[in-house]
Write a protein that holds these residues in place. Structure first.
Motif, PDB file in Angstrom:
ATOM      1  N   ILE A   1       0.976  -1.165  -0.031  1.00  0.00           N
ATOM      2  CA  ILE A   1      -0.074  -0.029   0.156  1.00  0.00           C
ATOM      3  C   ILE A   1       0.853   1.227  -0.053  1.00  0.00           C
ATOM      4  CG2 ILE A   1      -1.677   1.345   1.359  1.00  0.00           C
ATOM      5  CD1 ILE A   1      -3.026  -1.312   2.360  1.00  0.00           C
ATOM      6  N   ALA A   2       1.806   1.345   0.717  1.00  0.00           N
ATOM      7  CA  ALA A   2       2.822   2.541   0.831  1.00  0.00           C
ATOM      8  C   ALA A   2       3.401   2.694  -0.609  1.00  0.00           C
ATOM      9  CB  ALA A   2       3.766   2.351   1.887  1.00  0.00           C
ATOM     10  N   SER A   3       3.709   1.660  -1.286  1.00  0.00           N
ATOM     11  CA  SER A   3       4.487   1.682  -2.344  1.00  0.00           C
ATOM     12  C   SER A   3       3.416   2.397  -3.428  1.00  0.00           C
ATOM     13  CB  SER A   3       5.021   0.358  -3.045  1.00  0.00           C
ATOM     14  OG  SER A   3       5.586   0.299  -4.069  1.00  0.00           O
ATOM     15  N   ILE A   4       2.310   1.787  -3.512  1.00  0.00           N
ATOM     16  CA  ILE A   4       1.213   2.369  -4.482  1.00  0.00           C
ATOM     17  C   ILE A   4       0.895   3.645  -3.954  1.00  0.00           C
ATOM     18  CG2 ILE A   4      -1.004   1.897  -5.080  1.00  0.00           C
ATOM     19  CD1 ILE A   4      -0.587  -1.073  -4.743  1.00  0.00           C
TER      20      ILE A   4
ATOM     21  N   ALA B   1       1.086   6.759  -6.754  1.00  0.00           N
ATOM     22  CA  ALA B   1      -0.174   7.358  -7.459  1.00  0.00           C
ATOM     23  C   ALA B   1       0.011   8.951  -6.753  1.00  0.00           C
ATOM     24  CB  ALA B   1      -1.217   7.033  -6.442  1.00  0.00           C
ATOM     25  N   ALA B   2       0.725   9.085  -6.048  1.00  0.00           N
ATOM     26  CA  ALA B   2       0.860  10.804  -5.234  1.00  0.00           C
ATOM     27  C   ALA B   2       1.929  11.398  -6.349  1.00  0.00           C
ATOM     28  CB  ALA B   2       1.584  10.906  -3.850  1.00  0.00           C
ATOM     29  N   ARG B   3       2.996  10.517  -6.794  1.00  0.00           N
ATOM     30  CA  ARG B   3       3.984  11.021  -7.461  1.00  0.00           C
ATOM     31  C   ARG B   3       3.308  11.468  -8.989  1.00  0.00           C
ATOM     32  NH1 ARG B   3       7.314   9.645 -11.557  1.00  0.00           N
ATOM     33  NH2 ARG B   3       6.520   7.406 -11.632  1.00  0.00           N
TER      34      ARG B   3
ATOM     35  N   ILE C   1      -2.662   0.088 -10.557  1.00  0.00           N
ATOM     36  CA  ILE C   1      -1.162   0.377  -9.759  1.00  0.00           C
ATOM     37  C   ILE C   1      -1.132  -0.770  -9.073  1.00  0.00           C
ATOM     38  CG2 ILE C   1       0.267   1.495  -8.464  1.00  0.00           C
ATOM     39  CD1 ILE C   1      -1.166   4.014  -9.178  1.00  0.00           C
ATOM     40  N   CYS C   2      -0.080  -1.615  -9.286  1.00  0.00           N
ATOM     41  CA  CYS C   2       0.255  -2.836  -8.385  1.00  0.00           C
ATOM     42  C   CYS C   2       1.611  -2.371  -8.112  1.00  0.00           C
ATOM     43  CB  CYS C   2       0.178  -4.147  -8.971  1.00  0.00           C
ATOM     44  SG  CYS C   2       1.322  -4.454 -10.502  1.00  0.00           S
TER      45      CYS C   2
END
Length: 204
Positions: free
Chosen positions: A25-28, A32-34, A72-73
């Protein structure tokens, strides 16, 4: 633009511990924020070898009906473990016009080289899955030969299970049920008070 993030672990124990899910979740969320995407995250506890999974079915429905434009995964193997299933997913993205982003490396399925990279990663994911299956069976066989009793006992109190099902029948969401259980400081099967939607789902 709306993106839908998909995170998956294979076992209830992994879901209850949250380690694997939270890292994905942190990675995704960071990706997404980027990119400036609006994000919805779907969590699932299922084997990646299963073609039909409730969470993945929901994700595909959102993408194929245009309610989300990007999937996104964390890694490709979190989506699918088989080459055929992965290519079917790509066929959907081409047919319905949505994009796939993997956080562990750029995948661009609109180019021949990108498609080759995508297919190779799918093949390696399937190969890795088969290796894990073989190693797991060998390890379990060795444990049984030593007389070790296998399996994780269900230690959640029956009254808690009934409470969860009662809330669900009344229309409460999995996330809301988790919040209610935490507020009441009710313990999970592993003896802590940290409840999550994926944990609640195990008892509905």
């Amino acid at each position: 633009m709306k993106a839908i993030g998909y995170v998956r672990v294979s076992t209830a124990h992994q879901g209850d511990s949250r380690g694997g899910l939270d890292a994905q979740i942190a990675s995704i969320k960071a990706e997404a924020a980027r990119r400036g995407y609006e994000l919805e995250v779907v969590e699932e506890i299922e084997s990646g070898t299963k073609r039909r999974r409730p969470g993945m079915d929901y994700v595909r429905q959102q993408l194929n009906t245009g309610k989300a434009a990007v999937l996104i995964c964390h890694r490709l193997d979190r989506l699918m473990r088989g080459v055929r299933d992965t290519l079917d997913l790509h066929a959907d993205s081409t047919r319905y016009g949505w994009q796939l982003v993997c956080c562990d490396g750029d995948i661009d399925t609109t180019t021949p080289s990108g498609m080759l990279h995508f297919t190779m990663k799918a093949a390696f994911a399937e190969y890795e899955c088969k290796l894990i299956s073989v190693r797991t069976k060998e390890a379990l066989a060795a444990k049984r030969a030593q007389g070790v009793k296998l399996g994780r006992p269900a230690t959640l109190d029956e009254a808690v299970i009934e409470l969860v099902r009662s809330h669900r029948l009344k229309g409460a969401t999995l996330r809301r049920i988790a919040e209610l259980l935490q507020e009441q400081k009710i313990l999970t099967a592993t003896g802590n008070t940290s409840w999550h939607a994926c944990t609640v789902k195990l008892y509905c």
